[in-house]
Design an enzyme around this catalytic site. Structure first.
Site, mmCIF file in Angstrom:
data_model
loop_
_atom_site.group_PDB
_atom_site.id
_atom_site.type_symbol
_atom_site.label_atom_id
_atom_site.label_comp_id
_atom_site.label_asym_id
_atom_site.label_seq_id
_atom_site.Cartn_x
_atom_site.Cartn_y
_atom_site.Cartn_z
ATOM 1 N N GLU A 247 -4.735 2.397 -4.239
ATOM 2 C CA GLU A 247 -3.275 2.411 -4.197
ATOM 3 C C GLU A 247 -2.701 1.116 -3.615
ATOM 4 O O GLU A 247 -1.550 1.076 -3.194
ATOM 5 C CB GLU A 247 -2.773 3.610 -3.382
ATOM 6 C CG GLU A 247 -3.070 3.579 -1.899
ATOM 7 C CD GLU A 247 -4.420 4.181 -1.534
ATOM 8 O OE1 GLU A 247 -4.568 4.612 -0.382
ATOM 9 O OE2 GLU A 247 -5.321 4.221 -2.400
ATOM 10 N N ASP B 149 0.847 -1.194 0.000
ATOM 11 C CA ASP B 149 0.000 0.000 0.000
ATOM 12 C C ASP B 149 0.885 1.247 0.000
ATOM 13 O O ASP B 149 1.792 1.383 0.837
ATOM 14 C CB ASP B 149 -0.905 0.014 1.234
ATOM 15 C CG ASP B 149 -1.997 1.066 1.133
ATOM 16 O OD1 ASP B 149 -3.046 0.771 0.536
ATOM 17 O OD2 ASP B 149 -1.791 2.186 1.643
#
Length: 235
Positions: A131, A88
């Site tokens: 993301e 992430d």
């Protein structure tokens, strides 16, 4: 896309039957044969679209999960452990808010390219959403995951995002998990991903720009063993 793909496959099947039938083969108009070729190309394009994330060019979530279940079944037969990495991007909202969403898209492309260049050919890189990226790791073990986790962390930190004349720094928090296959492919896949995802969130809480490994217990009744593989995390 699914309906169009199915229609194309059905029509290709009808053409294939006609082409294989000697009594009908000579009666197939050249226009139909040309259309058959166009359909084949269209099916190939649709298959590509159905598997690839349009922005980053890595596997999309659905295809990654399909590959995960396939590899779990294979690793069960081979009696080998399998692993997942969840990556992430740190402070991604700040990137969008500071530089704009186009800059954020550019950053995601760089992350995807970095992961593709960093991982082995046998590993599968995908974008899980937003993301967050995922990597399917064959024949995994804690020692190997420690090497992979540091390599991912380091390469992302070294990556360069140049957008509109500005250099955008990037780091990522990485959670990794491995274990031997237990239960059904779907159940095991969910548990393995959950372990890696929890490790990623723990890495974020530990200061970001670091990685954490979790090992799936041999029994579902045992608590997972957690290992922090970097002594300190960079903020």
């Amino acid at each position: 896309a699914g309906d169009v793909l199915q229609d194309a496959l059905d029509q290709l099947s009808r053409y294939a039957v006609m082409a294989d039938d000697e009594t009908q083969n000579s009666a197939v108009p050249s226009e139909l044969l040309e259309e058959n070729g166009r359909l084949k190309r269209r099916v190939a394009d649709l298959l590509e679209v159905s598997r690839v994330d349009a922005l980053t060019g890595v596997c999309n979530r659905a295809y990654f999960m399909q590959r995960l279940h396939e590899q779990i079944a294979l690793h069960r037969v081979r009696n080998q452990p399998i692993g997942i990495a969840v990556i992430d991007v740190d402070h991604f909202k700040k990137v969008n808010d500071t530089y704009g969403h186009q800059a954020g898209d550019a950053a995601l492309k760089v992350i995807a390219e970095t992961l593709k260049n960093t991982m082995r050919e046998t590993d599968v890189v995908g974008r899980y959403g937003g993301e967050e990226f995922v990597v399917l790791l064959e024949d995994a073990n804690p020692e190997g995951l420690a090497v992979v986790g540091e390599r991912i962390r380091e390469k992302i930190e070294e990556s360069i995002v140049n957008f509109d004349g500005k250099r955008i720094p990037l780091t990522a928090s990485v959670g990794l998990a491995e274990g031997s296959v237990q239960g059904t492919e779907e159940e095991f896949g969910k548990r393995l991903f959950s372990l890696a995802d929890a490790a990623m969130y723990r890495a974020k809480k530990s200061g970001r720009n670091c990685f954490i490994i979790e090992t799936m217990p041999d029994s579902v009744l045992e608590p997972p063993a957690l290992e922090l593989c970097r002594e300190s995390c960079s903020v």
